[in-house]
Scaffold this motif. Structure first.
Motif, PDB file in Angstrom:
ATOM      1  N   ALA A   6       0.856  -1.173   0.000  1.00  0.00           N
ATOM      2  CA  ALA A   6       0.000   0.000   0.000  1.00  0.00           C
ATOM      3  C   ALA A   6       0.895   1.227   0.000  1.00  0.00           C
ATOM      4  CB  ALA A   6      -0.870  -0.020   1.239  1.00  0.00           C
ATOM      5  N   PRO A   7       0.722   2.142  -0.969  1.00  0.00           N
ATOM      6  CA  PRO A   7       1.604   3.304  -1.027  1.00  0.00           C
ATOM      7  C   PRO A   7       1.446   4.185   0.209  1.00  0.00           C
ATOM      8  CG  PRO A   7      -0.195   3.466  -2.621  1.00  0.00           C
ATOM      9  CD  PRO A   7      -0.291   2.118  -1.991  1.00  0.00           C
ATOM     10  N   GLU A   8       0.251   4.211   0.761  1.00  0.00           N
ATOM     11  CA  GLU A   8       0.009   5.017   1.961  1.00  0.00           C
ATOM     12  C   GLU A   8      -0.558   4.123   3.025  1.00  0.00           C
ATOM     13  OE1 GLU A   8      -2.011   8.738   2.427  1.00  0.00           O
ATOM     14  OE2 GLU A   8      -1.874   8.984   0.248  1.00  0.00           O
ATOM     15  N   TRP A   9       0.128   4.088   4.159  1.00  0.00           N
ATOM     16  CA  TRP A   9      -0.390   3.254   5.239  1.00  0.00           C
ATOM     17  C   TRP A   9      -1.505   3.978   5.967  1.00  0.00           C
ATOM     18  CZ3 TRP A   9       1.189  -1.296   4.274  1.00  0.00           C
ATOM     19  CH2 TRP A   9       2.466  -1.511   3.751  1.00  0.00           C
ATOM     20  N   ARG A  10      -2.432   3.212   6.504  1.00  0.00           N
ATOM     21  CA  ARG A  10      -3.458   3.804   7.372  1.00  0.00           C
ATOM     22  C   ARG A  10      -2.743   4.399   8.580  1.00  0.00           C
ATOM     23  NH1 ARG A  10      -4.520  -1.033   5.603  1.00  0.00           N
ATOM     24  NH2 ARG A  10      -6.354  -1.404   4.324  1.00  0.00           N
ATOM     25  N   ARG A  11      -3.180   5.546   9.051  1.00  0.00           N
ATOM     26  CA  ARG A  11      -2.499   6.226  10.149  1.00  0.00           C
ATOM     27  C   ARG A  11      -3.398   6.302  11.363  1.00  0.00           C
ATOM     28  NH1 ARG A  11       2.299   8.715   8.367  1.00  0.00           N
ATOM     29  NH2 ARG A  11       2.359   9.200  10.570  1.00  0.00           N
ATOM     30  N   ALA A  12      -2.745   6.511  12.527  1.00  0.00           N
ATOM     31  CA  ALA A  12      -3.520   6.589  13.768  1.00  0.00           C
ATOM     32  C   ALA A  12      -4.550   7.704  13.699  1.00  0.00           C
ATOM     33  CB  ALA A  12      -2.588   6.814  14.941  1.00  0.00           C
ATOM     34  N   ASP A  13      -4.191   8.836  13.029  1.00  0.00           N
ATOM     35  CA  ASP A  13      -5.135   9.948  13.042  1.00  0.00           C
ATOM     36  C   ASP A  13      -6.354   9.673  12.167  1.00  0.00           C
ATOM     37  OD1 ASP A  13      -3.659  10.031  10.765  1.00  0.00           O
ATOM     38  OD2 ASP A  13      -3.047  12.122  10.912  1.00  0.00           O
ATOM     39  N   LEU A 138       5.895 -10.764  29.753  1.00  0.00           N
ATOM     40  CA  LEU A 138       4.485 -10.858  30.152  1.00  0.00           C
ATOM     41  C   LEU A 138       3.700  -9.572  29.897  1.00  0.00           C
ATOM     42  CD1 LEU A 138       4.874 -12.901  33.451  1.00  0.00           C
ATOM     43  CD2 LEU A 138       4.341 -13.686  31.139  1.00  0.00           C
ATOM     44  N   ILE A 139       4.394  -8.539  29.418  1.00  0.00           N
ATOM     45  CA  ILE A 139       3.684  -7.296  29.088  1.00  0.00           C
ATOM     46  C   ILE A 139       2.672  -7.605  27.995  1.00  0.00           C
ATOM     47  CG2 ILE A 139       4.002  -5.029  27.987  1.00  0.00           C
ATOM     48  CD1 ILE A 139       6.710  -4.865  29.396  1.00  0.00           C
ATOM     49  N   TYR A 140       1.514  -6.968  28.058  1.00  0.00           N
ATOM     50  CA  TYR A 140       0.506  -7.254  27.036  1.00  0.00           C
ATOM     51  C   TYR A 140       0.248  -6.058  26.135  1.00  0.00           C
ATOM     52  CZ  TYR A 140      -3.129  -9.428  24.525  1.00  0.00           C
ATOM     53  OH  TYR A 140      -3.825  -9.966  23.481  1.00  0.00           O
ATOM     54  N   GLY A 141       0.100  -6.297  24.873  1.00  0.00           N
ATOM     55  CA  GLY A 141      -0.270  -5.250  23.924  1.00  0.00           C
ATOM     56  C   GLY A 141      -0.770  -5.908  22.662  1.00  0.00           C
ATOM     57  N   GLU A 142      -1.610  -5.214  21.929  1.00  0.00           N
ATOM     58  CA  GLU A 142      -2.112  -5.726  20.640  1.00  0.00           C
ATOM     59  C   GLU A 142      -1.960  -4.611  19.611  1.00  0.00           C
ATOM     60  OE1 GLU A 142      -6.253  -6.684  21.223  1.00  0.00           O
ATOM     61  OE2 GLU A 142      -5.790  -8.619  22.131  1.00  0.00           O
ATOM     62  N   PHE A 143      -1.752  -4.960  18.371  1.00  0.00           N
ATOM     63  CA  PHE A 143      -1.857  -3.966  17.309  1.00  0.00           C
ATOM     64  C   PHE A 143      -3.291  -3.461  17.275  1.00  0.00           C
ATOM     65  CE2 PHE A 143       1.583  -5.284  13.968  1.00  0.00           C
ATOM     66  CZ  PHE A 143       2.554  -4.739  14.785  1.00  0.00           C
ATOM     67  N   GLN A 144      -3.437  -2.166  16.990  1.00  0.00           N
ATOM     68  CA  GLN A 144      -4.787  -1.678  16.727  1.00  0.00           C
ATOM     69  C   GLN A 144      -5.255  -2.218  15.381  1.00  0.00           C
ATOM     70  OE1 GLN A 144      -5.962   2.301  17.639  1.00  0.00           O
ATOM     71  NE2 GLN A 144      -4.000   2.687  18.638  1.00  0.00           N
ATOM     72  N   ARG A 145      -6.553  -2.109  15.148  1.00  0.00           N
ATOM     73  CA  ARG A 145      -7.101  -2.719  13.929  1.00  0.00           C
ATOM     74  C   ARG A 145      -6.453  -2.120  12.670  1.00  0.00           C
ATOM     75  NH1 ARG A 145     -12.519  -1.270  12.469  1.00  0.00           N
ATOM     76  NH2 ARG A 145     -12.892  -1.286  14.705  1.00  0.00           N
ATOM     77  N   TYR A 146      -6.238  -0.786  12.651  1.00  0.00           N
ATOM     78  CA  TYR A 146      -5.673  -0.187  11.442  1.00  0.00           C
ATOM     79  C   TYR A 146      -4.233  -0.672  11.232  1.00  0.00           C
ATOM     80  CZ  TYR A 146      -2.793   3.242  13.928  1.00  0.00           C
ATOM     81  OH  TYR A 146      -1.836   3.831  14.713  1.00  0.00           O
ATOM     82  N   GLU A 147      -3.520  -0.953  12.338  1.00  0.00           N
ATOM     83  CA  GLU A 147      -2.153  -1.459  12.202  1.00  0.00           C
ATOM     84  C   GLU A 147      -2.175  -2.888  11.655  1.00  0.00           C
ATOM     85  OE1 GLU A 147       0.377   0.684  15.687  1.00  0.00           O
ATOM     86  OE2 GLU A 147      -1.231  -0.631  16.378  1.00  0.00           O
ATOM     87  N   LEU A 148      -3.133  -3.668  12.135  1.00  0.00           N
ATOM     88  CA  LEU A 148      -3.233  -5.036  11.623  1.00  0.00           C
ATOM     89  C   LEU A 148      -3.601  -5.025  10.148  1.00  0.00           C
ATOM     90  CD1 LEU A 148      -5.041  -7.551  14.001  1.00  0.00           C
ATOM     91  CD2 LEU A 148      -2.761  -7.671  12.997  1.00  0.00           C
ATOM     92  N   GLU A 149      -4.486  -4.096   9.771  1.00  0.00           N
ATOM     93  CA  GLU A 149      -4.859  -4.022   8.350  1.00  0.00           C
ATOM     94  C   GLU A 149      -3.641  -3.636   7.510  1.00  0.00           C
ATOM     95  OE1 GLU A 149      -8.290  -1.471   8.202  1.00  0.00           O
ATOM     96  OE2 GLU A 149      -9.596  -3.034   9.025  1.00  0.00           O
ATOM     97  N   ASN A 150      -2.844  -2.678   8.002  1.00  0.00           N
ATOM     98  CA  ASN A 150      -1.602  -2.338   7.296  1.00  0.00           C
ATOM     99  C   ASN A 150      -0.694  -3.560   7.189  1.00  0.00           C
ATOM    100  OD1 ASN A 150      -2.113   0.404   6.925  1.00  0.00           O
ATOM    101  ND2 ASN A 150      -1.112   1.013   8.837  1.00  0.00           N
TER     102      ASN A 150
END
Ligand SMILES: C[S@@+](CC[C@H](N)C(=O)[O-])C[C@H]1O[C@@H](n2cnc3c(N)ncnc32)[C@H](O)[C@@H]1O
Length: 378
Positions: A6-13, A138-150
């Motif tokens: 994808a030429p432009e990644w989805r962004r947090a904003d 043991l720290i927990y974190g997940e990609f946000q949905r837009y990051e997973l889509e990227n």
């Protein structure tokens, strides 16, 4: 396949799309989109501390953690606390170990002081180092949905239909379930060490399958995942279904979801990865584990298997770097995509020091945080 990124990644904003409203599914494609949107929110889960800490290995983790936290909270023992951590900075993620912070996984201090409580002075250097490795992993974190889509867009050109995707350290299963929906893997498997996280992933999986059943049945009464109902034309199992990153699938992709998602409660170092076609590792807190992980994957993965990890690279010669996506492109942190191509049993590379904080800077940050902590509890 050549890179089709994808030429432009989805962004947090511009972050996550609005989730598809319930009941608005007119086509199998709508069902797929609604299911992808439904796998959300795991990073906010409440940690069931008691269950975690009562479980064998983690009882000792709690004891050492409490000793460390008492030393941290006592201004008179601050210098000792700093002196104990300083030789092990490679294993400390950020300024302070996650578990001893307010949001950390340790229980509150007992109301009455415990005379026989473990003291930090009784904890050996080796135990403290292992405690810090465990604390990080043991720290927990997940990609946000837009990051997973990227991420799925980024790897899709390399994914061939079939094969097994494995998430090592799968937590609440977001990547496993999302990959089973978005990509044409025959099977997606999550391997998670902590029993309570595995159990929560299993609940999430059950909710996903129930929702898939409802939505598919809403499209066509009598259509249930796993069954072979008398379908009308247009909803036959072989009816085409376009996946979001460009792969072509059929309705079986959704009908067979149950068989395509597997979750295991297991140490990733003991997981069978011999049939994997993609290994995903959200390795941002795994710096001290990267060499051992790379050695396992080099030994056990089939040639051609893809491996992706975050923040820290794989330095083993068995892996060829296909892409490095810098931080704030695909995701907030950097993502590496490799292919297992090199010799399985070549000489092991020298241990890589992937993370080496500056001791003076680290101490200054800790003292600032300590001052804030003292002010808060004054
Ligand atoms: C940062 S979370 C990532 C969760 C998931 N992969 C995701 O991206 O949504 C890392 C997970 O790895 C798990 N973990 C740490 N060490 C592990 C090990 N040795 N074997 C299996 N899982 C492990 C942790 O319990 C945690 O749930």
């Amino acid at each position: 396949m050549s890179g089709r990124h994808a030429p432009e990644w989805r962004r947090a904003d511009r972050a996550n799309r609005a989730a598809a409203p319930a009941g608005a599914c007119g086509t199998p494609g709508d069902v797929l989109a609604a299911l992808i949107d439904s796998v959300e929110g795991g990073e906010l889960h409440v940690r069931p501390l008691r269950a975690l800490l009562d479980s064998g290995r983690f009882a000792r983790f709690a004891e050492i953690g409490l000793a460390l936290r008492r030393a941290f909270r006592d201004p008179a023992r601050r210098d000792y606390f700093i002196a104990r951590l300083k030789p092990h900075l490679r294993y400390v993620i950020g300024a302070l170990p996650a578990s001893i912070q307010r949001h950390g996984m340790l229980p509150p201090e007992p109301a009455q002081p415990q005379p026989d409580a473990l003291q930090l002075e009784q904890v050996s250097e080796a135990e403290l180092r292992q405690w810090l490795v465990d604390d990080g992993s043991l720290i927990y974190g997940e990609f946000q949905r837009y990051e997973l889509e990227n991420y799925f867009d980024a790897i899709a050109p390399y994914v061939t239909p079939g094969g097994e995707m494995i998430d090592l350290g799968s937590g609440l299963g977001k990547v496993v379930m999302s990959a089973a929906l978005a990509l044409p893997f025959a099977r997606c498997t999550g391997v998670e060490l902590l029993g309570y996280r595995h159990a929560m992933a299993a609940e999430r999986r059950a909710r996903l399958l129930a929702r898939a059943g409802e939505l598919l049945a809403g499209l066509q009464p009598g259509l249930q995942p796993g069954l072979q109902p008398g379908l009308q034309p247009g909803l036959q199992p072989d009816a085409p279904l376009a996946l979001p990153c460009g792969h072509a699938a059929t309705l079986r992709h959704l009908l067979e979801l149950d068989a395509r998602i597997a979750l295991r409660e297991q140490n990733m170092f003991e997981a069978d990865v011999s049939r994997a076609s993609l290994v995903f590792i959200y390795s941002t807190c795994f710096a001290p584990l990267m060499d051992a992980l790379a050695a396992k994957l080099a030994r056990e993965l089939p040639q051609g298997c893809l491996v992706s990890c975050t923040t820290f690279p794989l330095t083993h010669p068995a892996f060829r770097l296909l892409h490095h996506f810098p931080s704030n492109s695909v995701a907030w942190t950097s993502v590496f995509l490799y292919q297992r191509t090199g010799p399985a049993d070549g000489p092991p590379p020298p241990p890589a020091c992937l993370y080496a904080p500056d001791p003076d800077e680290w101490e200054a940050r800790v003292r600032t945080e300590c001052a804030a902590q003292d002010a808060a509890s004054a």
